[in-house]
Scaffold this active site. Structure first.
Site, PDB file in Angstrom:
ATOM      1  N   LYS A   9       0.824  -1.200   0.000  1.00 28.06           N
ATOM      2  CA  LYS A   9       0.000   0.000   0.000  1.00 28.06           C
ATOM      3  C   LYS A   9       0.870   1.267   0.000  1.00 28.06           C
ATOM      4  O   LYS A   9       2.085   1.191   0.194  1.00 28.06           O
ATOM      5  CB  LYS A   9      -0.925  -0.024   1.213  1.00 28.06           C
ATOM      6  CG  LYS A   9      -1.931  -1.160   1.190  1.00 28.06           C
ATOM      7  CD  LYS A   9      -2.790  -1.148   2.441  1.00 28.06           C
ATOM      8  CE  LYS A   9      -3.794  -2.264   2.485  1.00 28.06           C
ATOM      9  NZ  LYS A   9      -4.589  -2.228   3.743  1.00 28.06           N
ATOM     10  N   TYR A  49     -12.250  -2.305  -4.081  1.00 31.09           N
ATOM     11  CA  TYR A  49     -12.864  -2.266  -2.747  1.00 31.09           C
ATOM     12  C   TYR A  49     -14.390  -2.213  -2.798  1.00 31.09           C
ATOM     13  O   TYR A  49     -15.036  -1.722  -1.866  1.00 31.09           O
ATOM     14  CB  TYR A  49     -12.330  -1.064  -1.967  1.00 31.09           C
ATOM     15  CG  TYR A  49     -10.904  -1.254  -1.493  1.00 31.09           C
ATOM     16  CD1 TYR A  49     -10.548  -2.306  -0.649  1.00 31.09           C
ATOM     17  CD2 TYR A  49      -9.902  -0.368  -1.871  1.00 31.09           C
ATOM     18  CE1 TYR A  49      -9.248  -2.475  -0.208  1.00 31.09           C
ATOM     19  CE2 TYR A  49      -8.593  -0.523  -1.433  1.00 31.09           C
ATOM     20  CZ  TYR A  49      -8.280  -1.580  -0.606  1.00 31.09           C
ATOM     21  OH  TYR A  49      -6.984  -1.734  -0.157  1.00 31.09           O
ATOM     22  N   ARG A 103       2.809  -6.892   9.452  1.00 32.45           N
ATOM     23  CA  ARG A 103       2.125  -5.858  10.233  1.00 32.45           C
ATOM     24  C   ARG A 103       2.598  -5.844  11.685  1.00 32.45           C
ATOM     25  O   ARG A 103       2.702  -4.775  12.283  1.00 32.45           O
ATOM     26  CB  ARG A 103       0.623  -6.060  10.152  1.00 32.45           C
ATOM     27  CG  ARG A 103       0.071  -5.785   8.763  1.00 32.45           C
ATOM     28  CD  ARG A 103      -1.389  -6.133   8.674  1.00 32.45           C
ATOM     29  NE  ARG A 103      -1.968  -5.783   7.390  1.00 32.45           N
ATOM     30  CZ  ARG A 103      -2.997  -6.422   6.859  1.00 32.45           C
ATOM     31  NH1 ARG A 103      -3.572  -7.424   7.510  1.00 32.45           N
ATOM     32  NH2 ARG A 103      -3.475  -6.044   5.694  1.00 32.45           N
ATOM     33  N   ASN A 113      -1.856  -0.099   7.240  1.00 34.99           N
ATOM     34  CA  ASN A 113      -1.263  -1.356   7.695  1.00 34.99           C
ATOM     35  C   ASN A 113      -0.394  -2.038   6.639  1.00 34.99           C
ATOM     36  O   ASN A 113      -0.200  -3.242   6.667  1.00 34.99           O
ATOM     37  CB  ASN A 113      -2.346  -2.291   8.234  1.00 34.99           C
ATOM     38  CG  ASN A 113      -3.386  -2.662   7.198  1.00 34.99           C
ATOM     39  OD1 ASN A 113      -3.233  -2.388   6.015  1.00 34.99           O
ATOM     40  ND2 ASN A 113      -4.452  -3.303   7.648  1.00 34.99           N
ATOM     41  N   HIS A 116      -1.910  -5.437   1.464  1.00 31.36           N
ATOM     42  CA  HIS A 116      -3.175  -6.123   1.191  1.00 31.36           C
ATOM     43  C   HIS A 116      -2.846  -7.466   0.581  1.00 31.36           C
ATOM     44  O   HIS A 116      -1.933  -7.579  -0.241  1.00 31.36           O
ATOM     45  CB  HIS A 116      -4.029  -5.317   0.199  1.00 31.36           C
ATOM     46  CG  HIS A 116      -5.121  -6.131  -0.437  1.00 31.36           C
ATOM     47  ND1 HIS A 116      -6.351  -6.281   0.148  1.00 31.36           N
ATOM     48  CD2 HIS A 116      -5.143  -6.876  -1.576  1.00 31.36           C
ATOM     49  CE1 HIS A 116      -7.100  -7.064  -0.614  1.00 31.36           C
ATOM     50  NE2 HIS A 116      -6.382  -7.436  -1.667  1.00 31.36           N
ATOM     51  N   GLU A 127      -8.982 -10.217  -8.284  1.00 30.42           N
ATOM     52  CA  GLU A 127      -8.028  -9.121  -8.138  1.00 30.42           C
ATOM     53  C   GLU A 127      -6.912  -9.188  -9.178  1.00 30.42           C
ATOM     54  O   GLU A 127      -6.494  -8.157  -9.719  1.00 30.42           O
ATOM     55  CB  GLU A 127      -7.454  -9.120  -6.719  1.00 30.42           C
ATOM     56  CG  GLU A 127      -8.503  -8.772  -5.685  1.00 30.42           C
ATOM     57  CD  GLU A 127      -8.046  -8.927  -4.249  1.00 30.42           C
ATOM     58  OE1 GLU A 127      -8.792  -8.496  -3.365  1.00 30.42           O
ATOM     59  OE2 GLU A 127      -6.954  -9.489  -3.996  1.00 30.42           O
TER      60      GLU A 127
END
Length: 137
Positions: A9, A49, A103, A113, A116, A127
């Site tokens: 991310k 999302y 994490r 965090n 993904h 995805e």
């Protein structure tokens, strides 16, 4: 071999942790099949999302994931590779993530965090098709 999607991310890329995340995946003997540094547009992020649309955190999530580049990865490994990746990532809330996980070692906020990972084989297929259509199928 089975494939799954991993996204480093914006916070991971901004903090220079994408290489660390890739290294952890590779040390687990997962093979990198595709990788691309990409700035996500809002439409693509919204498709990714879609299951969160209408939830209180949705707009913030879209703002976060589109604020700066992400590193998109497709990794390959044994059956249920997605489960191995999820275990490496650790719990969504870094306060609950075990030491030794991405994490648990590197993140401090649920909203940022670092990573993904697809949460099922079906999600992985969807995805991968969204971000790497040439690999779909």
């Amino acid at each position: 071999m089975n494939r799954t999607l991993v996204i480093c991310k914006p916070d991971a890329v901004e903090r220079g942790l994408a290489g660390e995340i890739v290294a952890r995946l590779e040390r687990k003997r997962l093979r990198l099949v595709a990788a691309e540094l990409r700035l996500l547009d809002r439409a693509t992020a919204a498709r990714h999302y879609a299951e969160h649309e209408g939830k209180p955190f949705y707009e913030g999530l879209l703002a976060f994931i589109t604020r700066s580049p992400v590193m998109l990865l497709v990794v390959e490994g044994p059956p249920e590779t997605w489960r191995i990746v999820r275990a490496l990532m650790g719990a969504t809330d870094p306060a609950d993530a075990a030491p030794g996980t991405i994490r648990g070692d590197l993140a401090i906020e649920t909203t940022e965090n670092l990573v993904h990972g697809s949460d099922s084989a079906a999600s992985a297929a969807r995805e991968i098709a969204l971000f790497f259509p040439a690999l779909a199928g």
